[in-house]
Design a protein around this motif. Structure first.
Motif, mmCIF file in Angstrom:
data_model
loop_
_atom_site.group_PDB
_atom_site.id
_atom_site.type_symbol
_atom_site.label_atom_id
_atom_site.label_comp_id
_atom_site.label_asym_id
_atom_site.label_seq_id
_atom_site.Cartn_x
_atom_site.Cartn_y
_atom_site.Cartn_z
ATOM 1 N N ASP A 287 13.072 61.892 -10.549
ATOM 2 C CA ASP A 287 13.988 60.905 -10.072
ATOM 3 C C ASP A 287 13.293 59.424 -10.424
ATOM 4 O OD1 ASP A 287 15.776 62.663 -9.686
ATOM 5 O OD2 ASP A 287 16.108 62.479 -7.445
ATOM 6 N N ALA A 288 12.146 59.156 -9.977
ATOM 7 C CA ALA A 288 11.829 57.831 -10.021
ATOM 8 C C ALA A 288 11.548 57.424 -11.620
ATOM 9 C CB ALA A 288 10.713 57.661 -9.214
ATOM 10 N N ASP A 289 10.811 58.378 -12.535
ATOM 11 C CA ASP A 289 10.381 58.128 -13.835
ATOM 12 C C ASP A 289 10.879 59.121 -14.894
ATOM 13 O OD1 ASP A 289 8.995 60.106 -12.894
ATOM 14 O OD2 ASP A 289 6.912 59.269 -13.384
ATOM 15 N N ARG A 290 11.921 59.592 -14.758
ATOM 16 C CA ARG A 290 12.474 60.696 -15.780
ATOM 17 C C ARG A 290 12.620 59.848 -17.181
ATOM 18 N NH1 ARG A 290 16.538 62.037 -12.950
ATOM 19 N NH2 ARG A 290 15.431 63.910 -12.111
ATOM 20 N N GLU A 291 13.156 58.773 -17.319
ATOM 21 C CA GLU A 291 13.287 58.371 -18.328
ATOM 22 C C GLU A 291 12.020 57.982 -19.111
ATOM 23 O OE1 GLU A 291 16.219 56.882 -19.894
ATOM 24 O OE2 GLU A 291 17.425 57.768 -18.483
ATOM 25 N N GLN A 292 10.766 57.438 -18.381
ATOM 26 C CA GLN A 292 9.396 57.200 -18.821
ATOM 27 C C GLN A 292 8.539 58.442 -19.332
ATOM 28 O OE1 GLN A 292 10.793 56.070 -16.189
ATOM 29 N NE2 GLN A 292 10.475 53.935 -15.723
ATOM 30 N N ARG B 273 7.425 59.363 -22.968
ATOM 31 C CA ARG B 273 5.948 59.489 -22.993
ATOM 32 C C ARG B 273 5.894 61.176 -23.895
ATOM 33 N NH1 ARG B 273 5.174 58.033 -17.480
ATOM 34 N NH2 ARG B 273 4.942 59.969 -16.770
ATOM 35 N N ALA B 274 6.760 61.838 -23.460
ATOM 36 C CA ALA B 274 6.688 63.124 -24.545
ATOM 37 C C ALA B 274 6.826 63.013 -25.932
ATOM 38 C CB ALA B 274 7.618 64.038 -23.595
ATOM 39 N N GLY C 186 8.644 66.827 -29.753
ATOM 40 C CA GLY C 186 9.824 66.558 -30.368
ATOM 41 C C GLY C 186 10.871 67.101 -29.612
ATOM 42 N N ILE C 187 10.831 68.254 -28.843
ATOM 43 C CA ILE C 187 11.791 69.069 -28.317
ATOM 44 C C ILE C 187 11.425 69.361 -26.997
ATOM 45 C CG2 ILE C 187 13.480 71.155 -28.412
ATOM 46 C CD1 ILE C 187 13.449 70.991 -31.390
ATOM 47 N N LEU C 188 12.271 69.197 -25.895
ATOM 48 C CA LEU C 188 12.006 69.800 -24.678
ATOM 49 C C LEU C 188 13.163 70.654 -24.306
ATOM 50 C CD1 LEU C 188 11.644 66.346 -22.885
ATOM 51 C CD2 LEU C 188 9.707 67.910 -23.055
ATOM 52 N N ILE C 189 12.825 71.740 -23.517
ATOM 53 C CA ILE C 189 13.602 72.757 -23.278
ATOM 54 C C ILE C 189 13.647 72.806 -21.772
ATOM 55 C CG2 ILE C 189 14.070 75.365 -23.439
ATOM 56 C CD1 ILE C 189 13.197 75.308 -26.113
#
Length: 119
Positions: A15-20, A24-25, A31-34
């Motif tokens: 929750d605190a750093d999801r965007e980051q 970073r990924a 390129g893709i996260l499942i």
């Protein structure tokens, strides 16, 4: 390009750093996260991430540790998600299966839940 085939970025500990984490990924060449939803709350959160991010896809299933929640109502909810706008990015049914190592649920309950999700 790399694919992370099993992420849980929807989990509360991000929750605190999801965007980051997602950024970073991307910078690292993922390129893709499942995003793997393993219970009703996770399905909703994973599908929301898939709607928000172009490079995120998702799955829905009931983890064997929570096999006792594989009720008809929850299984129906899981299948209905395929019909939502995020359903276009639903790439698999899972995380599901059998886990006899930790035995959080009986073998019988796990087997019943697993069979029910295969339909």
């Amino acid at each position: 390009m790399f694919i992370d085939s099993h992420s849980h970025i929807h989990a509360k500990n991000f929750d605190a750093d999801r965007e980051q984490v997602i950024e970073r990924a991307k910078v690292a060449g993922v390129g893709i996260l499942i995003e793997v939803g393993f219970n009703p709350e996770g399905w909703i959160a994973a599908s929301a991430l898939a709607e928000k991010y172009e490079n995120i896809y998702w799955t829905a299933g009931i983890h064997p540790h929570e096999a006792d929640i594989a009720t008809e109502e929850n299984l129906k909810k899981m299948r209905e998600l395929k019909k939502t706008p995020a359903g276009k990015k639903l790439v698999a049914f899972g995380e599901m299966g059998l886990d006899y190592f930790k035995n959080h649920q009986t073998k019988e309950v796990q087997q019943k839940a697993f069979r029910a999700q295969l339909v």
